[in-house]
Scaffold this active site. Structure first.
Site, PDB file in Angstrom:
ATOM      1  N   TYR A 136       0.862  -1.187   0.000  1.00  0.00           N
ATOM      2  CA  TYR A 136       0.000   0.000   0.000  1.00  0.00           C
ATOM      3  C   TYR A 136       0.895   1.233   0.000  1.00  0.00           C
ATOM      4  O   TYR A 136       1.555   1.528   0.993  1.00  0.00           O
ATOM      5  CB  TYR A 136      -0.893  -0.043   1.236  1.00  0.00           C
ATOM      6  CG  TYR A 136      -1.974   1.020   1.313  1.00  0.00           C
ATOM      7  CD1 TYR A 136      -2.148   1.989   0.331  1.00  0.00           C
ATOM      8  CD2 TYR A 136      -2.840   1.047   2.394  1.00  0.00           C
ATOM      9  CE1 TYR A 136      -3.137   2.934   0.418  1.00  0.00           C
ATOM     10  CE2 TYR A 136      -3.852   1.991   2.494  1.00  0.00           C
ATOM     11  CZ  TYR A 136      -3.989   2.934   1.507  1.00  0.00           C
ATOM     12  OH  TYR A 136      -4.986   3.869   1.608  1.00  0.00           O
ATOM     13  N   LYS A 164      -1.062  -1.084  -4.220  1.00  0.00           N
ATOM     14  CA  LYS A 164      -2.199  -0.170  -4.103  1.00  0.00           C
ATOM     15  C   LYS A 164      -1.647   1.233  -4.272  1.00  0.00           C
ATOM     16  O   LYS A 164      -0.964   1.765  -3.377  1.00  0.00           O
ATOM     17  CB  LYS A 164      -2.923  -0.331  -2.761  1.00  0.00           C
ATOM     18  CG  LYS A 164      -4.141   0.587  -2.637  1.00  0.00           C
ATOM     19  CD  LYS A 164      -4.842   0.433  -1.288  1.00  0.00           C
ATOM     20  CE  LYS A 164      -5.995   1.431  -1.174  1.00  0.00           C
ATOM     21  NZ  LYS A 164      -6.653   1.371   0.159  1.00  0.00           N
TER      22      LYS A 164
END
Length: 304
Positions: A136, A164
């Protein structure tokens, strides 16, 4: 779906609570089944939108087990957001034992690690688990950016398979593709950029408002990938005022209120959060109600 072929819409699931502040698993399942019916490709459990910071580890594992029971073959990905490497490793290993299909790993919490420390953190978790991992990358909220050079090092770990992408710089999708080809699956992580990043080649979306409006979110993805851009754009323009509820400090309260309005959630949050109230709640409700009054007719996107 192969674990290494993650793509499509992965809702960052809300965590519903009951009147006693416990997990509301029936509502969790109701929302999950609405997501599956809409055509999602996997789920993220106990992320920031899922109020991970207020959940015990056992509650996180209970959500994983519940999702696994409802989803069959779709991947259930548990979020890892810990202050120490040891805690992150322990959570990752237990997640594997309880049946999670993958991990979405945030950088170290609270301490702003430098580049070398951050890379070692991700690598240590990857080496401690056989599960596929999504990194992320959100320097806006978590103050640590995973740079191209850092991803070059992380590419050495076979089970780090996805990113992400939440830098809010849409050109980063192209930078990643230019540098790594298809080595990583790239997911848009910012609701207000989903169409732009899908058109630039992102493989999927980790979304928030999908928790309240799953069909419209999946329809945009399917239509863009089918090259039916004008149809996708019409839905996206309708959707944008809702999507802007995600880029707000009270995104959890906003999206829970939206899910309650559409009948697949409730607005209960866990302290220190409190439900929206007064003029603030009315303003968000106006956005939600206006959107519900003008919901677009969707094409048969599931068969594209």
């Amino acid at each position: 779906m192969q674990k290494s072929d993650w793509q499509g819409i992965f809702p960052a699931l809300l965590t519903p609570f009951d009147d006693a502040d416990g997990l509301d698993l029936p509502m969790f399942k109701k929302n999950l089944l609405a997501q599956v019916e809409a055509g999602i490709s996997g789920v993220i459990v106990a992320g920031s939108l899922g109020e991970a910071s207020t959940l015990t580890n056992e509650e996180k594992f209970e959500l994983v087990r519940c999702a696994k029971d409802s989803l069959a073959e779709l991947p259930v990905v548990l979020c890892i957001a810990e202050q120490s490497t040891a805690q992150a490793v322990a959570l990752a290993q237990e997640a594997e034992r309880v049946g999670a299909d993958g991990l979405m790993v945030l950088p170290p919490m609270r301490y702003k690690a430098d580049d070398d420390e951050t890379v070692l953190y991700f690598k240590t978790i990857a080496r401690a688990s056989s599960l596929p991992i999504m990194v992320y990358n959100n320097p806006i909220d978590y103050k640590i950016e995973v740079t191209l050079e850092m991803f070059r090092q992380l590419a050495e770990e076979d089970n780090i398979i996805a990113i992400k992408e939440s830098t809010r710089d849409v050109s980063n999708v192209t930078r990643l593709a230019n540098e790594f080809g298809d080595r990583f699956q790239i997911f848009c992580g910012v609701d207000t950029l989903i169409m732009e990043e899908l058109m630039l080649g992102a493989d999927g979306v980790v979304g928030g408002l999908v928790d309240a409006f799953p069909k419209e979110t999946v329809a945009i993805y399917k239509l863009v990938k089918a090259g039916r851009y004008q149809e996708a754009l019409a839905i996206y323009r309708w959707y944008l005022p809702l999507l802007e509820l995600d880029i707000h400090p009270k995104l959890v309260q906003n999206i829970k209120l939206a899910a309650q309005a559409t009948g697949i959630g409730n607005e209960a949050v866990r302290a220190p959060r409190q439900p929206l109230a007064g003029a603030e709640r009315e303003a968000v409700l106006q956005v939600i109600e206006r959107a519900m009054d003008t919901q677009p007719q969707l094409p048969d996107y599931l068969h594209l």
